[in-house]
Design a protein around this motif. Structure first.
Motif, PDB file in Angstrom:
ATOM      1  N   MET A  64       0.791  -1.329  -0.225  1.00 20.35           N
ATOM      2  CA  MET A  64       0.027   0.036   0.166  1.00 20.35           C
ATOM      3  C   MET A  64       1.009   1.347   0.028  1.00 20.35           C
ATOM      4  SD  MET A  64      -2.999   1.215  -0.030  1.00 20.35           S
ATOM      5  CE  MET A  64      -4.048   0.147   0.403  1.00 20.35           C
ATOM      6  N   PHE A  65       1.908   1.189   0.677  1.00 22.45           N
ATOM      7  CA  PHE A  65       2.874   2.326   0.915  1.00 22.45           C
ATOM      8  C   PHE A  65       3.451   2.791  -0.474  1.00 22.45           C
ATOM      9  CE2 PHE A  65       7.165   3.920   1.130  1.00 22.45           C
ATOM     10  CZ  PHE A  65       7.000   5.230   1.790  1.00 22.45           C
ATOM     11  N   MET A  66       3.755   1.748  -1.139  1.00 26.29           N
ATOM     12  CA  MET A  66       4.579   1.949  -2.544  1.00 26.29           C
ATOM     13  C   MET A  66       3.554   2.517  -3.597  1.00 26.29           C
ATOM     14  SD  MET A  66       7.814   1.138  -2.036  1.00 26.29           S
ATOM     15  CE  MET A  66       8.300   1.243  -3.677  1.00 26.29           C
ATOM     16  N   ALA A  67       2.161   1.814  -3.433  1.00 25.93           N
ATOM     17  CA  ALA A  67       1.319   2.476  -4.444  1.00 25.93           C
ATOM     18  C   ALA A  67       0.983   3.835  -4.146  1.00 25.93           C
ATOM     19  CB  ALA A  67      -0.036   1.600  -4.250  1.00 25.93           C
ATOM     20  N   ILE A  68       0.764   4.169  -2.906  1.00 28.84           N
ATOM     21  CA  ILE A  68       0.601   5.556  -2.481  1.00 28.84           C
ATOM     22  C   ILE A  68       1.778   6.417  -2.846  1.00 28.84           C
ATOM     23  CG2 ILE A  68       0.291   7.283  -0.486  1.00 28.84           C
ATOM     24  CD1 ILE A  68      -1.204   4.857   0.988  1.00 28.84           C
ATOM     25  N   GLN A  69       3.159   6.198  -2.768  1.00 32.17           N
ATOM     26  CA  GLN A  69       4.338   6.831  -3.229  1.00 32.17           C
ATOM     27  C   GLN A  69       4.385   6.864  -4.518  1.00 32.17           C
ATOM     28  OE1 GLN A  69       6.236   8.342  -0.773  1.00 32.17           O
ATOM     29  NE2 GLN A  69       8.029   8.774  -2.072  1.00 32.17           N
ATOM     30  N   TRP A  70       3.853   5.913  -5.279  1.00 30.59           N
ATOM     31  CA  TRP A  70       3.940   6.025  -6.787  1.00 30.59           C
ATOM     32  C   TRP A  70       3.078   7.065  -7.174  1.00 30.59           C
ATOM     33  CZ3 TRP A  70       1.187   6.081 -11.283  1.00 30.59           C
ATOM     34  CH2 TRP A  70       1.713   5.688 -12.529  1.00 30.59           C
ATOM     35  N   VAL A  71       1.977   7.354  -6.518  1.00 23.24           N
ATOM     36  CA  VAL A  71       0.897   8.250  -7.074  1.00 23.24           C
ATOM     37  C   VAL A  71       1.311   9.537  -6.666  1.00 23.24           C
ATOM     38  CG1 VAL A  71      -1.499   9.248  -6.670  1.00 23.24           C
ATOM     39  CG2 VAL A  71      -1.141   6.766  -6.995  1.00 23.24           C
ATOM     40  N   ARG A  72       2.097   9.827  -5.442  1.00 24.34           N
ATOM     41  CA  ARG A  72       2.758  11.120  -5.049  1.00 24.34           C
ATOM     42  C   ARG A  72       3.788  11.318  -6.038  1.00 24.34           C
ATOM     43  NH1 ARG A  72       4.182  10.536   1.097  1.00 24.34           N
ATOM     44  NH2 ARG A  72       4.536  12.705   0.938  1.00 24.34           N
ATOM     45  N   SER A  73       4.463  10.420  -6.208  1.00 17.60           N
ATOM     46  CA  SER A  73       5.578  10.552  -7.405  1.00 17.60           C
ATOM     47  C   SER A  73       5.096  11.142  -8.711  1.00 17.60           C
ATOM     48  CB  SER A  73       6.251   9.524  -7.621  1.00 17.60           C
ATOM     49  OG  SER A  73       7.086   9.178  -6.428  1.00 17.60           O
ATOM     50  N   LEU A  74       3.921  10.554  -9.036  1.00 19.68           N
ATOM     51  CA  LEU A  74       3.382  11.012 -10.462  1.00 19.68           C
ATOM     52  C   LEU A  74       3.032  12.320 -10.286  1.00 19.68           C
ATOM     53  CD1 LEU A  74       2.541  10.438 -13.232  1.00 19.68           C
ATOM     54  CD2 LEU A  74       0.285   9.548 -12.326  1.00 19.68           C
ATOM     55  N   ILE A  75       2.328  12.737  -9.540  1.00 21.16           N
ATOM     56  CA  ILE A  75       1.797  14.121  -9.171  1.00 21.16           C
ATOM     57  C   ILE A  75       3.034  15.212  -8.912  1.00 21.16           C
ATOM     58  CG2 ILE A  75       0.480  15.862  -7.533  1.00 21.16           C
ATOM     59  CD1 ILE A  75      -1.240  13.284  -6.904  1.00 21.16           C
ATOM     60  N   PHE A  76       4.046  14.695  -8.223  1.00 22.43           N
ATOM     61  CA  PHE A  76       5.041  15.528  -8.087  1.00 22.43           C
ATOM     62  C   PHE A  76       5.772  15.829  -9.433  1.00 22.43           C
ATOM     63  CE2 PHE A  76       9.936  15.336  -7.796  1.00 22.43           C
ATOM     64  CZ  PHE A  76      10.118  16.638  -7.199  1.00 22.43           C
ATOM     65  N   MET A  77       6.133  14.728 -10.372  1.00 21.08           N
ATOM     66  CA  MET A  77       6.563  14.849 -11.714  1.00 21.08           C
ATOM     67  C   MET A  77       5.886  15.880 -12.504  1.00 21.08           C
ATOM     68  SD  MET A  77       9.502  13.222 -11.365  1.00 21.08           S
ATOM     69  CE  MET A  77      10.031  13.675 -13.068  1.00 21.08           C
ATOM     70  N   ILE A  78       4.608  15.689 -12.472  1.00 18.37           N
ATOM     71  CA  ILE A  78       3.684  16.821 -13.260  1.00 18.37           C
ATOM     72  C   ILE A  78       3.913  17.989 -12.929  1.00 18.37           C
ATOM     73  CG2 ILE A  78       1.352  17.360 -13.703  1.00 18.37           C
ATOM     74  CD1 ILE A  78       0.802  14.050 -13.689  1.00 18.37           C
ATOM     75  N   ALA A  79       3.706  18.145 -11.458  1.00 17.35           N
ATOM     76  CA  ALA A  79       3.799  19.636 -10.807  1.00 17.35           C
ATOM     77  C   ALA A  79       5.191  20.280 -11.132  1.00 17.35           C
ATOM     78  CB  ALA A  79       3.610  19.498  -9.259  1.00 17.35           C
ATOM     79  N   ILE A  80       6.259  19.373 -11.232  1.00 17.31           N
ATOM     80  CA  ILE A  80       7.728  20.467 -11.327  1.00 17.31           C
ATOM     81  C   ILE A  80       7.733  20.646 -12.786  1.00 17.31           C
ATOM     82  CG2 ILE A  80       8.721  19.268  -9.570  1.00 17.31           C
ATOM     83  CD1 ILE A  80      10.069  17.277 -11.404  1.00 17.31           C
ATOM     84  N   TYR A  81       7.344  19.784 -13.931  1.00 16.49           N
ATOM     85  CA  TYR A  81       7.342  20.294 -15.057  1.00 16.49           C
ATOM     86  C   TYR A  81       6.256  21.510 -15.505  1.00 16.49           C
ATOM     87  CZ  TYR A  81      10.803  16.757 -16.068  1.00 16.49           C
ATOM     88  OH  TYR A  81      11.873  15.791 -15.970  1.00 16.49           O
ATOM     89  N   VAL A  82       5.139  21.428 -14.936  1.00 16.51           N
ATOM     90  CA  VAL A  82       4.182  22.366 -15.169  1.00 16.51           C
ATOM     91  C   VAL A  82       4.966  23.808 -14.500  1.00 16.51           C
ATOM     92  CG1 VAL A  82       1.978  23.560 -14.316  1.00 16.51           C
ATOM     93  CG2 VAL A  82       1.929  21.167 -15.243  1.00 16.51           C
ATOM     94  N   TRP A  83       5.352  23.659 -13.178  1.00 15.56           N
ATOM     95  CA  TRP A  83       6.258  24.815 -12.812  1.00 15.56           C
ATOM     96  C   TRP A  83       7.230  25.264 -13.565  1.00 15.56           C
ATOM     97  CZ3 TRP A  83       5.482  28.648  -9.820  1.00 15.56           C
ATOM     98  CH2 TRP A  83       6.318  29.123  -9.173  1.00 15.56           C
ATOM     99  N   MET A  84       7.964  24.328 -14.130  1.00 19.89           N
ATOM    100  CA  MET A  84       9.059  24.934 -15.003  1.00 19.89           C
ATOM    101  C   MET A  84       8.609  25.578 -16.167  1.00 19.89           C
ATOM    102  SD  MET A  84      11.655  22.679 -17.632  1.00 19.89           S
ATOM    103  CE  MET A  84      12.485  21.723 -16.043  1.00 19.89           C
TER     104      MET A  84
END
Length: 246
Positions: free
Chosen positions: A1-21
């Motif tokens: 469960m932790f890894m699944a949540i971390q993967w979703v958080r990672s996906l949101i993070f990656m989208i966020a940093i490229y939009v922010w760029m």
């Protein structure tokens, strides 16, 4: 469960940093076109905010160790991840990177790289690329700064061995600057491929400089030895065994 949540958080993070760029690239564009200081400020803002988001969103804390160079030097750095680029750039006063020529045509990154004074190289032509790199550096490196080059030529996953190329030694000889080796374990948490980002302490460590005048073969050997040894130590600190990778 932790890894699944971390993967979703990672996906949101990656989208966020490229939009922010993209947002920062647009907001700072008039200033960056008018003055190189604007490009530098934009990229510093992006680096700092991305590291803050990494801590908050995916649990990656960033630490810089060693004596950060402030004068004219060649920085020969271990490259495992986009994260070590951000950390090194944020740490040094005015970093300029040796970069793949193709990146000049990418949105936002290409424009700001030009304004920062980064040096593009064509990796496909090997010897010709090295000769042109030296010429371009001589022409473009007219303002004080820290010239960052990756001696292995590309990102290398933690624990994987890849030979050090001659380009760093040629720049070191041609410019007559000290070379500051940099080790890292960033790839343990922010890998070169994939979405998942792992929580932990990512470190870049600025090591003792190699003074000008060391013979080429000795320089390459010394650079590789100190970077690889220290990077392995940093990886072991966070529980990753670099000797266990095949």
């Amino acid at each position: 469960m932790f890894m699944a949540i971390q993967w979703v958080r990672s996906l949101i993070f990656m989208i966020a940093i490229y939009v922010w760029m993209l947002i920062l690239g647009i907001v700072f564009l008039p200033y960056a076109l008018f003055a190189k200081r604007g490009a530098l400020q934009a990229c510093k803002t992006y680096a700092r905010s991305t590291m803050w988001l990494a801590r908050w969103m995916v649990g990656i804390r960033c630490e810089v160790r060693g004596s950060v160079p402030v004068g004219e030097v060649v920085v020969g750095a271990k490259h495992q991840s986009f994260l070590d680029i951000i950390m090194i750039f944020n740490a040094v006063p005015h970093g300029k990177f040796i970069m793949k020529r193709e990146l000049l045509w990418t949105p936002v990154i290409g424009l700001y790289a030009r304004r920062l004074g980064c040096i593009p190289v064509n990796r496909g032509k090997k010897g010709a690329a090295v000769a042109k790199m030296v010429k371009d550096v001589a022409n473009e490196f007219t303002e004080p700064g820290q010239l960052v080059i990756y001696p292995q030529g590309t990102r290398v996953a933690p624990g994987v061995r890849k030979p050090y190329k001659v380009g760093t030694a040629i720049l070191y000889e041609g410019l007559g600057f000290p070379c500051v080796p940099v080790a890292t374990n960033a790839g343990v948490f922010w890998p070169r491929t994939g979405i998942l980002r792992k929580p932990g302490l990512a470190t870049v460590d600025f090591l003792d400089p190699i003074a000008p005048g060391v013979a080429r073969n000795e320089f390459i050997e010394r650079l590789e030895d100190v970077i690889e040894a220290r990077s392995n130590e940093l990886m072991r600190e966070v529980g990753f065994d670099p000797d266990g990778v095949h």
